[in-house]
Design a protein around this motif. Structure first.
Motif: not given
Length: 508
Positions: A245, A64, A57, A241
């Motif tokens: 996560a 995230s 990311a 992102i």
């Protein structure tokens, strides 16, 4: 054989009053919050940031962490409702027994035993590595007979020391944990504040690197089940992102262990939701701050994935902070290990009290107020595993086990809302059924982001669990051996309420 027989909430609470099974209530909201922070903040804050920023990311890894925190909050709200309504040891196992039935409860209990014991063993091995590194930095070399390739006496020793602390009582355990968490947080805050002086805002541009951007060296990872099935979330860009996560989510694992201490809490109706949700909020803020510091100090494409913060300080001419970070990680792992073993012993204790496992392990020490036999067995098993078994690949089992528990707890909230709408709930999960459904979907998505091999190992462990259940648990269950067990408690509880008798469980 009724595999979906449930144990009433009333009977679960009545069990906590039996003298031979009575745990001491000595925890408040502060201790629970510190337990949560103690188990969540480990090496993840120093390591996962590098992998997620460098390969997934970029600087947007901060987002995230925010999305992962939201995903955990969905499950945390469900845990908070259950833990305040059913303040009994066992966490997801106990919740499932009351809502989804005995077989489901056994499955999640068996799953938690693997998750917590294996997690503690994994952390012990990591602890020994950091300990050897810190000793080496001060000029002390650990002898080969204590720390070698195929044996790890150092890991076994720290496990047994922490087992002794756990056996001495929940109050002493919480005090030791409190001291270490304070030191750990001081180090994390020191790293954040010191890092602020070396941030270059140019390193945050672009904040969301476009898809196809070059990843940092060493940022490769094992393909997930989703990728094996042809659904390959891309790195960087907006999708990066969410891919990040899924990765950093595992830095949050542990807040659910707070629920295992519900039976040892003075006022669980009030303190359990506070402990679960506040520890999660504190850790989310710290994770976001650390991710912004490290990506501000070093361009995401130049981050050292294996030790991002330590290398970031070395790159700005302050290698001394690397030692501070190693000490912080060492202390962080100590608290994680202790709380994982404490949680595992409480789940084992609850299953033994229900006689799904041998009841000899459900005895509580009159002197210390802890399930001492269960704690010792847990410590010995974890020590043996950490001493002889390399756990790098098996560590992912901890993640899938936790997510599976999230799914069942969220479903349990929905079921219990329908089957027991009259049940007094000190804390109610908002937005039912939307929040629990989102919690289930989020957990399943994250499970699919784990490698296929992890799913295979998890299923093998579940098959072994079914064999044990049908060979022992199903025949020895207290609901089977004493048919009136649950009905009598339910009837007496209704009579007490009808007669205006208040029964209080938050303090004795």
């Amino acid at each position: 054989m009724n595999l979906l027989r449930t144990k009433t909430i009333e009977q679960s609470i009545a069990d906590t009053e039996e003298s031979e099974h009575q745990l001491r209530k000595q925890l408040g909201a502060l201790q629970l919050t510190v337990f949560g922070v103690g188990v969540i903040i480990g090496t993840g804050i120093f390591v996962l940031t590098g992998e997620a920023a460098g390969a997934k990311a970029g600087p947007a890894v901060a987002l995230s962490f925010v999305f992962s925190g939201i995903a955990c909050a969905l499950a945390a709200l469900c845990y908070a409702e259950f833990a305040s309504t059913v303040p009994v040891a066992g966490s997801a196992y106990t919740f499932s027994y009351a809502s989804l039935g005995e077989l489901v409860a056994w499955i999640i209990g068996w799953d938690l035993i693997l998750e917590l014991a294996l997690g503690a063993s994994t952390v012990a091995v990591g602890w020994s590595t950091y300990f050897a590194d810190v000793m080496d930095q001060i000029g002390i070399t650990i002898p080969s007979w204590a720390y070698g390739e195929k044996h790890n006496l150092v890991a076994a020793a720290i496990v047994l020391i922490l087992t002794a602390v756990i056996c001495l009582g929940i109050k002493i355990s919480s005090q030791v944990n409190f001291v270490m968490v304070v030191i750990k947080l001081a180090i994390v805050l020191l790293v954040i504040v010191a890092g602020l002086f070396f941030i270059k805002t140019a390193n945050w541009s672009p904040f969301v690197p476009p898809s196809g951007s070059k990843a940092a060296a060493g940022g490769s990872s094992v393909p997930s089940l989703l990728q094996d099935l042809g659904f390959s979330p891309g790195a960087f860009g907006i999708s990066g992102i969410f891919t990040g996560a899924a990765l950093v989510f595992f830095a949050y694992i542990g807040f659910d262990i707070v629920a295992t201490a519900a039976e040892e809490t003075k006022n669980p109706q009030r303190d359990m939701p506070i402990g679960i949700l506040s520890s999660l909020a504190i850790c989310t803020v710290l994770y976001v701050a650390v991710s912004l510091v490290v990506t501000g100090m070093v361009k995401y494409s130049d981050i050292k994935v294996e030790a991002p913060l330590a290398e970031a300080f070395r790159s700005v001419g302050h290698p001394g902070f690397a030692t501070v970070i190693s000490v912080g990680a060492l202390i962080g792992l100590t608290t994680v290990m202790m709380i994982l073993m404490l949680g595992q012993s409480r789940v084992f204790f609850a299953m033994s009290r229900d006689r799904l496992l041998p009841p000899v392990f459900a005895r509580v020490s009159p002197r210390f107020g802890t399930p001492i036999r269960t704690s010792i067995l847990t410590g010995v098993v974890v020590a043996v595993i950490s001493m002889f078994v390399p756990l790098t690949e098996l560590a992912e089992l901890v993640n899938i086990g936790t997510l599976f528990a999230f799914v069942l707890v969220a479903i349990g909230v929905l079921v219990l809302r329908r089957t027991r709408p009259d049940l007094p709930r000190a804390f109610r999960c908002p937005g039912v059924p939307v929040i629990p459904i989102l919690a289930v979907l989020t957990a399943v998505y994250l499970m699919l982001n784990l490698p296929a091999a992890t799913w295979v190992r998890f299923l093998v462990w579940m098959v072994i669990g079914f064999v044990v259940y049908f060979a022992y648990g199903a025949r020895h269950s207290r609901l089977v051996t004493d048919p009136n067990y649950s009905r009598e408690a339910d009837a007496s509880r209704r009579e007490a309420r009808a007669g205006g008798v208040g029964v209080r469980h938050d303090e004795r």
